[in-house]
Design a protein around this motif. Structure first.
Motif, PDB file in Angstrom:
ATOM      1  N   SER A  76      -6.806  -1.054 -13.589  1.00 50.67           N
ATOM      2  CA  SER A  76      -5.798  -0.025 -13.284  1.00 50.67           C
ATOM      3  C   SER A  76      -4.419  -0.646 -13.095  1.00 50.67           C
ATOM      4  O   SER A  76      -4.075  -1.577 -13.811  1.00 50.67           O
ATOM      5  CB  SER A  76      -6.243   0.811 -12.079  1.00 50.67           C
ATOM      6  N   ILE A  77      -3.649  -0.127 -12.181  1.00 54.71           N
ATOM      7  CA  ILE A  77      -2.298  -0.644 -11.990  1.00 54.71           C
ATOM      8  C   ILE A  77      -2.209  -1.396 -10.666  1.00 54.71           C
ATOM      9  O   ILE A  77      -3.107  -1.321  -9.827  1.00 54.71           O
ATOM     10  CB  ILE A  77      -1.247   0.484 -12.062  1.00 54.71           C
ATOM     11  N   HIS A  78      -1.091  -2.079 -10.494  1.00 52.46           N
ATOM     12  CA  HIS A  78      -0.970  -3.054  -9.414  1.00 52.46           C
ATOM     13  C   HIS A  78      -1.162  -2.426  -8.035  1.00 52.46           C
ATOM     14  O   HIS A  78      -0.385  -1.561  -7.621  1.00 52.46           O
ATOM     15  CB  HIS A  78       0.387  -3.736  -9.509  1.00 52.46           C
ATOM     16  N   ARG A  96      -3.539  -0.491  -6.868  1.00 53.12           N
ATOM     17  CA  ARG A  96      -4.083   0.862  -6.701  1.00 53.12           C
ATOM     18  C   ARG A  96      -5.583   0.986  -6.953  1.00 53.12           C
ATOM     19  O   ARG A  96      -6.116   2.098  -6.970  1.00 53.12           O
ATOM     20  CB  ARG A  96      -3.357   1.850  -7.625  1.00 53.12           C
ATOM     21  N   ALA A 151      -7.582   3.089  -4.515  1.00 58.36           N
ATOM     22  CA  ALA A 151      -7.347   4.538  -4.607  1.00 58.36           C
ATOM     23  C   ALA A 151      -8.132   5.124  -5.779  1.00 58.36           C
ATOM     24  O   ALA A 151      -8.769   6.175  -5.655  1.00 58.36           O
ATOM     25  CB  ALA A 151      -5.856   4.828  -4.753  1.00 58.36           C
ATOM     26  N   VAL A 152      -8.115   4.424  -6.899  1.00 60.46           N
ATOM     27  CA  VAL A 152      -8.874   4.885  -8.062  1.00 60.46           C
ATOM     28  C   VAL A 152     -10.365   4.933  -7.705  1.00 60.46           C
ATOM     29  O   VAL A 152     -11.072   5.906  -7.997  1.00 60.46           O
ATOM     30  CB  VAL A 152      -8.633   3.963  -9.283  1.00 60.46           C
ATOM     31  N   HIS A 169      -3.350   1.020   0.582  1.00 61.30           N
ATOM     32  CA  HIS A 169      -4.649   1.549   0.128  1.00 61.30           C
ATOM     33  C   HIS A 169      -5.804   0.785   0.762  1.00 61.30           C
ATOM     34  O   HIS A 169      -6.859   1.342   1.036  1.00 61.30           O
ATOM     35  CB  HIS A 169      -4.741   1.503  -1.397  1.00 61.30           C
TER      36      HIS A 169
END
Lengths: 349, 630
Positions: free
Chosen positions: A73-75, A77, A80-81, A110
């Motif tokens: 995913s992204i930095h 996160r 959260a995903v 997170h």
């Protein structure tokens, strides 16, 4: 996990993808990848039941090298995903692969909130005390004064203790292990996987390009015994090559002592308890080399309902009480009125 | 005063086609509730209604100050209406600040109903007024009814046993009673509401009922009013109606989408004005399997929704402009991993924190363009409160059909406005068909996660499915296989494919309709989007009455534009095109760049919707300018 799924034997190969691994030769990530694959092979659950979710950084390439489901995913996160996935699909074994920058800097928020919710996921935090993928800047776990590309005169930031943060965030499972200690690594990952709730595992990992040897005191087998304590449930906090040193509590402070000196016996040494009070676990999180040996193993493992169970429980309870939702009733709402044909003239559209 | 008192004089009844009322008071005075109840009573009576809430960002600004004034405006009418009204016919003001803030919008000769007890030396000073306008004759051009509402309220609930403070708080229902009498509204729907709202609080229930009736009977008894007004039922298309707010309609639309798709909704959200009501509404409906997740921040909200989508749920997130800005990176990820996601932006005044409770349409560029890289996604906008339902459904259909995030634009006006909704029968709603791949789609049992269908959508394979394990992520994907690829040609191809996929949405959705110009001979074209619908529609109708024919195109689809939009501009080639927007001309710019059409924009960024007159004036000026050129 689907109970109808037939258990069968799996090998390490069943969990490896066809992609070339692109970490630097000699990187600690290799041994972690290998250990995780071994643990999964032994668990007897098919690859499609696992999802590996990562953020950004060297460690976060991990999912590409697994034959399971995965999201790079992204930095910051990934947690959260993973939370969304786990709430939607409690049946899946969900891992988060993250690093010290990803989980403690850009994604620190997170980390805290995932832990306090106790989402049933396994977080593997590769801590190498450096930003590797961006080529060598200091990270939130780099020591004060650390000289890096972005801190030629030394870092001015006090490092944070990942385990202390996890505890403050109400973690139900926290452990630490080491890339170069495969047996311990595998055992710890296995325990983390088995824990129901968020399991937080800090893995000391060597970046041999930008921060080689920063954690050698714990990784190097020649000195490890003097510098780390392997925590074991119900066992005294003993360490040293000859296991003749221990940790005692003196006026609320921890202190390393030698058994047999100054009348100290093994009975004086603290006994490890994963379910003990927060204050004891807090003391463990504060044991830092070189003042004290650093604990590895399971610091804390307690039971608390998982977030996804609570979310789904509320839904089940409402349905039990009110029955399943009736869409027409929802659309109609509380009060309506009717316009009859003969009243209708000029249209509204 | 006896509640049973009979009218002393028979009052004259005046028929009006429509009336606009504004209730104004301190933010703690309950003006929103008062307005909502009056609206409800009017809708049930059979009027067409349109409302607008206008409240401060501060929850309780210092009492009596102009900062703390909360207003609720509604228009109710005997014919179809599309706006909450340009000018106010009747202003209810509970204190000097409320009068001061709202007087400018009251029409000459309009009615003012004041709470006389609210006009004290102290409140006058707080409002910055040197003299009491009730006494100094400055309100001479209006019809002023000054009523000691607080005193009357306290008297009405003397026997109920409330404290003076509690009783005083009921005064909004006194005002409501007076206004109901003045405009011949039935009290029953409001009494029913009180019954329900204070079900478990007998004293408050009794007090509010008494106060409401006292206000009503005061109107009937007092010599103050020489006539009352009546607005007949509206002629709406036949059907069953309810009243609905925009945010409520979005929530119902999302739940309906979940039911029609036979999938749970996962709604990730972080509280923000004016979007939070969607979260509140959805959280109340867990019996539909809706999972609401109040995340730690905007980023977690969208990331969790995306994670849920990966797992096979319908991931939804909503926010307002500042929150959407925070979600931008994750939106890029959603575009890259090609998973369905519905992202709602209830727009407010910007930039930055801007005007949190006021309306603006200035996030169109953000929706269409506001991400790094070539990052296209479909954008839809709702035009009215009830349209939010349709848009939520259509956004979901597009998201799952095309495996893409979809942005839905609403705004603070629509969110808090109400209108009658001729709601659908669930049986008439098309199901949302979703197919999850369960077999490898490549040779030798390989699963190709980016092999596209005829709509260019990739397969939605759910974790847990044997044989389909795959990894997705933000790095560029190799066409077809979905493996990481840095190949230059492949990147160009993937950028093109992602764009082509979004462009294809235009083939999937309806063509653009033209309103108000059945024979194509209108003198000009007005193009709008979102909540300007009502004001433009009303302007076009009024202009028609003046003999000016204006065609109206109202866009729901802002990316991609409807497939026939180019043809529409071609058709009106030699006629002026006016684009009214609550921004500096964002749609106008997009239309100009795409269609080379010489649009004229009409802008308003004042935190308030357009009035009908503003659009009419702009249209007429444009036509006059064109005439002069000839």
């Amino acid at each position: 996990m689907s109970v109808t799924e037939q258990k069968r034997e799996y090998t390490v190969k069943d969990f490896g993808s066809d992609q070339d691994v692109r970490w630097c030769p000699g990187c600690g990530d290799y041994s972690i990848l290998s250990a995780v694959k071994k643990v999964l092979a032994e668990a007897g659950v098919p690859p499609e039941q696992y999802v590996f979710i990562s953020g950004i950084g060297c460690s976060s390439r991990f999912p590409y090298y697994m034959s399971t489901y995965g999201i790079h995913s992204i930095h910051g996160r990934a947690m959260a995903v993973a939370t969304g996935l786990k709430v939607a699909r409690p049946d899946l074994h969900t891992f988060v692969i993250t690093g010290d920058g990803d989980a403690l800097s850009i994604g620190g928020n997170h980390t805290i909130h995932t832990l306090r919710r106790n989402v049933d996921i396994t977080i593997l935090l590769f801590n190498n005390q450096i930003y590797g993928l961006t080529k060598g800047q200091y990270s939130p776990t780099s020591p004060f004064g650390k000289k890096t590309k972005s801190t030629p005169m030394g870092s001015l930031d006090q490092p944070i203790a990942p385990m202390a943060i996890a505890l403050a965030a109400e973690a139900t499972f926290m452990a630490r292990t080491i890339d170069m200690h495969p047996k311990h690594l595998m055992a710890t990952v296995k325990r983390a996987m088995e824990h129901k709730g968020t399991s937080f595992v800090e893995i000391y990992q060597n970046c041999n390009i930008f921060n080689d040897g920063a954690l050698a005191y714990a990784q190097d087998r020649k000195v490890r015994a003097e510098n780390v304590i392997e925590l074991e449930q119900g066992k005294p906090l003993l360490f040293g090559k000859d296991m003749n040193k221990g940790i005692v509590s003196e006026k609320g402070h921890l202190k390393a002592v030698r058994i047999g000196e100054d009348g100290i016996t093994e009975d004086d040494v603290l006994v490890h308890d994963e379910e003990d009070s927060e204050s004891y676990h807090a003391m463990l999180t504060r044991m830092r080399y070189p003042e004290l040996p650093e604990p590895i193993g399971v610091f804390r493992a307690i039971e608390r309902p998982t977030y996804e169970d609570l979310v789904n429980g509320q839904i089940e309870r409402v349905i039990e009480r009110k029955g399943k939702g009736d869409l027409q009733k929802l659309i109609v709402g509380r009060s309506t009125w009717e316009v009859h044909e003969d009243e209708a003239e000029a249209g509204k559209g | 005063m006896s509640l049973e008192a009979q009218p002393k004089t028979p009052k004259e009844v005046e028929e009006l086609p429509q009336v606009t009322i504004r209730f104004a008071g301190d933010s703690g005075d309950g003006m929103q509730l008062t307005g909502t109840q009056f609206t409800n009573a009017s809708a049930i009576f059979g009027n067409d209604v349109s409302t607008m809430a206008d409240f401060p960002a501060e929850i309780r600004a210092p009492a009596g100050t102009v900062y703390g004034v909360s207003g609720f405006q509604l228009q109710f009418s005997s014919s179809a209406i599309y706006t909450p009204g340009d000018v106010v016919d009747c202003l209810v003001a509970m204190n000097p600040a409320a009068l001061k803030v709202n007087l400018a919008e009251l029409k000459h000769g309009g009615v003012i109903i004041l709470n006389e007890d609210g006009f004290t030396e102290q409140t006058l000073k707080l409002a910055g007024m040197d003299r009491n306008p009730i006494k100094d004759g400055s309100l001479g051009k209006y019809t002023v009814h000054s009523i000691p509402m607080t005193q009357s309220t306290l008297r009405a609930c003397e026997e109920v046993g409330l404290t003076g403070k509690e009783a005083g708080r009921c005064k909004n229902f006194y005002a409501l009673g007076v206004v109901c009498w003045l405009y011949s509204r039935p009290l029953e729907p409001i009494l029913d509401f009180i019954e329900m709202k204070f079900k478990d609080r007998e004293q408050l229930r009794e007090a509010n009922k008494r106060v409401l009736r006292a206000g009503y009977y005061f109107g009937e008894t007092a010599e103050l009013f020489t006539r009352v007004f009546r607005v007949r039922k509206a002629h709406l298309p036949p059907g069953v109606y309810r009243e609905v707010h925009g945010n409520e309609a979005l929530a119902i639309g999302l739940i309906a989408a979940g039911q029609l798709a036979n999938k749970p909704i996962f709604y990730g959200s972080y509280p923000i004005t004016p979007a939070s009501d969607i979260l509140h509404e959805l959280a109340r409906h867990k019996q539909f399997g809706v999972k609401t997740f109040q995340a730690e921040d905007e980023i977690a909200a969208i990331c969790a929704a995306l994670g849920a989508s990966y797992g096979g749920a319908l991931g939804v997130t909503a926010s307002s402009g500042p929150g959407i800005a925070l979600k931008a990176e994750a939106l890029g990820l959603a575009v890259m991993v090609e998973l369905p996601l519905v992202v709602i932006n209830v727009q407010r005044g910007g930039p930055s924190t801007g005007l949190p409770t006021k309306v603006e349409q200035a996030d169109l560029f953000q929706a269409v363009l506001g991400r790094n890289g070539e990052c296209p996604l479909p954008v839809l906008a709702a035009r009215s409160p009830s349209d939010c339902f349709e848009v939520a459904l259509e956004a979901t259909r597009i998201a799952v059909k095309f495996m893409t995030p979809v942005m839905v634009l609403s705004d603070g006006f629509i969110a808090n406005s109400a209108e009658p909704w001729c709601f659908p029968n669930t049986g008439d709603l098309d199901p949302i068909e979703i197919e999850h791949t369960d077999e490898p789609n490549g040779e030798n049992g390989r699963f190709l996660s980016y092999k596209r269908d005829e709509w260019l959508a990739r397969p939605w394979a759910l974790p847990g499915t044997p044989g389909l394990t795959h990894r997705i992520g933000g790095l560029e994907k190799q066409d077809v296989t979905g493996n990481v690829s840095y190949d230059p040609e492949n990147h160009q191809r993937m950028v093109n494919l992602r764009q082509a996929k979004v462009d294809k949405v235009a083939e999937f959705v309806a063509e653009q309709e033209i309103m108000n110009d059945p024979d194509g001979t209108a003198e000009m074209l007005v193009v709008g989007w979102g909540s300007t619908y009502g004001a433009i529609r009303e302007s076009a109708r009024r202009l028609l009455r003046k003999g000016v024919r204006v065609a109206h195109v109202h866009l729901r689809h802002l990316n991609p534009f409807p497939r026939n939009l180019g043809a529409i501009f071609e058709k009106y080639r030699d006629r002026p095109v006016l684009v009214p927007e609550m921004n500096k001309g964002q749609l106008a710019t997009l239309l100009r760049s795409k269609y080379l059409v010489d649009t004229q924009h009409l802008e308003k960024v004042q935190g308030r919707p357009f009035t009908t007159v503003e659009i009419m004036d702009a249209a007429e000026e444009l036509l006059a300018a064109k005439g002069a050129k000839k």
